[in-house]
Design a protein around this motif. Structure first.
Motif, PDB file in Angstrom:
ATOM      1  N   GLU A   1      59.068  59.320 116.384  1.00  0.00           N
ATOM      2  CA  GLU A   1      59.955  57.842 116.675  1.00  0.00           C
ATOM      3  C   GLU A   1      60.633  57.786 116.023  1.00  0.00           C
ATOM      4  OE1 GLU A   1      58.590  54.871 113.569  1.00  0.00           O
ATOM      5  OE2 GLU A   1      57.188  56.680 112.351  1.00  0.00           O
ATOM      6  N   GLY A   2      61.360  56.808 116.791  1.00  0.00           N
ATOM      7  CA  GLY A   2      63.033  57.811 116.035  1.00  0.00           C
ATOM      8  C   GLY A   2      63.112  56.709 114.596  1.00  0.00           C
ATOM      9  N   VAL A   3      63.908  57.022 113.447  1.00  0.00           N
ATOM     10  CA  VAL A   3      64.399  56.510 112.640  1.00  0.00           C
ATOM     11  C   VAL A   3      65.432  55.888 112.483  1.00  0.00           C
ATOM     12  CG1 VAL A   3      64.637  57.769 109.938  1.00  0.00           C
ATOM     13  CG2 VAL A   3      62.957  57.965 111.601  1.00  0.00           C
ATOM     14  N   SER A   4      66.445  56.286 112.343  1.00  0.00           N
ATOM     15  CA  SER A   4      67.647  55.552 113.150  1.00  0.00           C
ATOM     16  C   SER A   4      68.591  56.564 113.538  1.00  0.00           C
ATOM     17  CB  SER A   4      68.289  56.337 111.420  1.00  0.00           C
ATOM     18  OG  SER A   4      69.987  55.666 111.416  1.00  0.00           O
ATOM     19  N   CYS A   5      69.690  56.080 113.922  1.00  0.00           N
ATOM     20  CA  CYS A   5      71.386  56.928 114.589  1.00  0.00           C
ATOM     21  C   CYS A   5      72.666  56.240 113.999  1.00  0.00           C
ATOM     22  CB  CYS A   5      70.733  56.507 116.419  1.00  0.00           C
ATOM     23  SG  CYS A   5      70.934  55.090 116.646  1.00  0.00           S
ATOM     24  N   ILE A   6      73.458  56.993 114.387  1.00  0.00           N
ATOM     25  CA  ILE A   6      74.741  56.539 114.013  1.00  0.00           C
ATOM     26  C   ILE A   6      75.739  56.872 115.493  1.00  0.00           C
ATOM     27  CG2 ILE A   6      75.371  58.544 113.279  1.00  0.00           C
ATOM     28  CD1 ILE A   6      76.957  57.214 111.189  1.00  0.00           C
ATOM     29  N   SER A   7      76.165  56.514 115.261  1.00  0.00           N
ATOM     30  CA  SER A   7      77.519  56.675 116.466  1.00  0.00           C
ATOM     31  C   SER A   7      78.750  56.993 115.656  1.00  0.00           C
ATOM     32  CB  SER A   7      78.029  54.887 116.709  1.00  0.00           C
ATOM     33  OG  SER A   7      79.647  55.864 118.074  1.00  0.00           O
ATOM     34  N   GLY A   8      78.489  58.222 116.815  1.00  0.00           N
ATOM     35  CA  GLY A   8      80.295  59.252 115.181  1.00  0.00           C
ATOM     36  C   GLY A   8      81.183  58.841 116.398  1.00  0.00           C
ATOM     37  N   SER A   9      81.007  58.211 117.143  1.00  0.00           N
ATOM     38  CA  SER A   9      82.489  57.306 117.232  1.00  0.00           C
ATOM     39  C   SER A   9      83.049  56.167 117.240  1.00  0.00           C
ATOM     40  CB  SER A   9      82.778  57.124 119.054  1.00  0.00           C
ATOM     41  OG  SER A   9      82.076  56.077 119.252  1.00  0.00           O
TER      42      SER A   9
ATOM     43  N   TYR B   1      68.458  51.173 111.930  1.00  0.00           N
ATOM     44  CA  TYR B   1      67.015  52.385 111.728  1.00  0.00           C
ATOM     45  C   TYR B   1      66.065  50.879 112.327  1.00  0.00           C
ATOM     46  CZ  TYR B   1      70.653  53.017 108.235  1.00  0.00           C
ATOM     47  OH  TYR B   1      71.724  53.515 107.749  1.00  0.00           O
ATOM     48  N   ALA B   2      64.839  51.958 112.571  1.00  0.00           N
ATOM     49  CA  ALA B   2      63.606  51.338 112.867  1.00  0.00           C
ATOM     50  C   ALA B   2      63.134  51.030 112.056  1.00  0.00           C
ATOM     51  CB  ALA B   2      62.664  52.267 112.640  1.00  0.00           C
ATOM     52  N   GLU B   3      62.233  49.295 111.937  1.00  0.00           N
ATOM     53  CA  GLU B   3      61.982  48.591 111.096  1.00  0.00           C
ATOM     54  C   GLU B   3      61.494  48.659 109.958  1.00  0.00           C
ATOM     55  OE1 GLU B   3      60.970  44.648 114.331  1.00  0.00           O
ATOM     56  OE2 GLU B   3      59.494  44.904 112.679  1.00  0.00           O
ATOM     57  N   GLY B   4      60.614  49.630 110.315  1.00  0.00           N
ATOM     58  CA  GLY B   4      59.326  50.266 109.005  1.00  0.00           C
ATOM     59  C   GLY B   4      60.709  51.197 107.550  1.00  0.00           C
ATOM     60  N   VAL B   5      62.139  50.808 108.029  1.00  0.00           N
ATOM     61  CA  VAL B   5      62.912  52.378 107.314  1.00  0.00           C
ATOM     62  C   VAL B   5      64.290  51.500 106.804  1.00  0.00           C
ATOM     63  CG1 VAL B   5      61.985  54.528 108.131  1.00  0.00           C
ATOM     64  CG2 VAL B   5      64.117  53.200 108.825  1.00  0.00           C
ATOM     65  N   THR B   6      64.194  50.308 107.189  1.00  0.00           N
ATOM     66  CA  THR B   6      65.553  49.356 106.653  1.00  0.00           C
ATOM     67  C   THR B   6      65.279  49.061 105.542  1.00  0.00           C
ATOM     68  OG1 THR B   6      65.557  48.371 109.075  1.00  0.00           O
ATOM     69  CG2 THR B   6      66.624  47.351 107.621  1.00  0.00           C
ATOM     70  N   GLY B   7      66.694  48.911 104.569  1.00  0.00           N
ATOM     71  CA  GLY B   7      66.381  48.711 103.665  1.00  0.00           C
ATOM     72  C   GLY B   7      66.120  49.999 102.141  1.00  0.00           C
TER      73      GLY B   7
ATOM     74  N   PHE C   1      64.618  61.440 113.836  1.00  0.00           N
ATOM     75  CA  PHE C   1      63.406  61.331 114.648  1.00  0.00           C
ATOM     76  C   PHE C   1      62.496  61.892 113.616  1.00  0.00           C
ATOM     77  CE2 PHE C   1      64.923  59.516 118.391  1.00  0.00           C
ATOM     78  CZ  PHE C   1      66.295  60.460 118.459  1.00  0.00           C
ATOM     79  N   ARG C   2      60.952  61.535 113.723  1.00  0.00           N
ATOM     80  CA  ARG C   2      60.078  62.051 112.745  1.00  0.00           C
ATOM     81  C   ARG C   2      58.974  62.255 113.971  1.00  0.00           C
ATOM     82  NH1 ARG C   2      59.667  57.812 108.123  1.00  0.00           N
ATOM     83  NH2 ARG C   2      58.119  55.397 109.509  1.00  0.00           N
ATOM     84  N   ARG C   3      58.038  63.244 112.845  1.00  0.00           N
ATOM     85  CA  ARG C   3      56.557  62.984 114.447  1.00  0.00           C
ATOM     86  C   ARG C   3      55.915  63.573 112.717  1.00  0.00           C
ATOM     87  NH1 ARG C   3      55.187  65.407 119.586  1.00  0.00           N
ATOM     88  NH2 ARG C   3      52.989  65.480 119.751  1.00  0.00           N
ATOM     89  N   ALA C   4      55.119  62.669 113.025  1.00  0.00           N
ATOM     90  CA  ALA C   4      53.486  62.443 111.644  1.00  0.00           C
ATOM     91  C   ALA C   4      51.971  63.511 112.327  1.00  0.00           C
ATOM     92  CB  ALA C   4      52.718  61.499 111.400  1.00  0.00           C
ATOM     93  N   PRO C   5      51.625  64.165 112.123  1.00  0.00           N
ATOM     94  CA  PRO C   5      50.223  64.835 112.741  1.00  0.00           C
ATOM     95  C   PRO C   5      49.839  63.963 112.995  1.00  0.00           C
ATOM     96  CG  PRO C   5      50.450  65.542 110.247  1.00  0.00           C
ATOM     97  CD  PRO C   5      51.322  64.895 110.302  1.00  0.00           C
ATOM     98  N   GLY C   6      49.065  63.883 113.966  1.00  0.00           N
ATOM     99  CA  GLY C   6      48.268  63.259 115.131  1.00  0.00           C
ATOM    100  C   GLY C   6      49.149  62.201 115.802  1.00  0.00           C
TER     101      GLY C   6
END
Length: 130
Positions: A46-54, A60-66, A37-42
């Motif tokens: 927002e969630g950026v990405s996640c992965i299943s440990g199993s 991925y969030a749309e803005g970081v895909t690719g 996750f990330r948080r910018a000032p102000g």
């Protein structure tokens, strides 16, 4: 005791890359999903990405895909987030967090929702200059 420790942040120029690491202890990676996750000032977190440990499923969030890639090394209890083609708008404090269940429909639906995660690290700062 669950602990999550992020590292790898820094100051880079636009277009450059960073690799963030999230080292975990006190829990079994294959029983959890791990999110970045990330948080910018102000701005809101927002969630950026996640992965299943199993099963290794990733989201991925749309803005970081690719541009961003999440991966894990369960033997080392570490999750990585490779950040490529960084933009000034990627500047934020990045942190990792864990939640259960580890995958499936729950992760598909809620994997990028910060409020669904139980434990988080202290974060690492990423600053991208233009």
């Amino acid at each position: 005791e669950v602990q999550l420790v992020e590292s790898g942040g820094g100051l880079v120029q636009a277009g450059e890359s960073l690799r963030l690491s999230c080292a975990g202890s006190g829990f079994s990676f294959d029983s959890y999903a791990i999110g970045w996750f990330r948080r910018a000032p102000g701005k809101e977190t927002e969630g950026v990405s996640c992965i299943s440990g199993s099963d290794g499923s990733t989201y991925y969030a749309e803005g970081v895909t690719g541009r961003f890639t999440i991966s894990s090394d369960n033997a080392k209890n570490t999750v990585y987030l490779q950040l490529n083609s960084l933009k000034p708008e990627d500047t934020a404090d990045y942190y990792c967090a864990i939640t259960r269940p580890s995958g499936g429909q729950y992760l598909r639906q809620y994997g990028l929702e910060p409020s669904m995660y139980d434990y988080r690290g202290q974060g690492t700062q990423v600053t991208v200059s233009s």
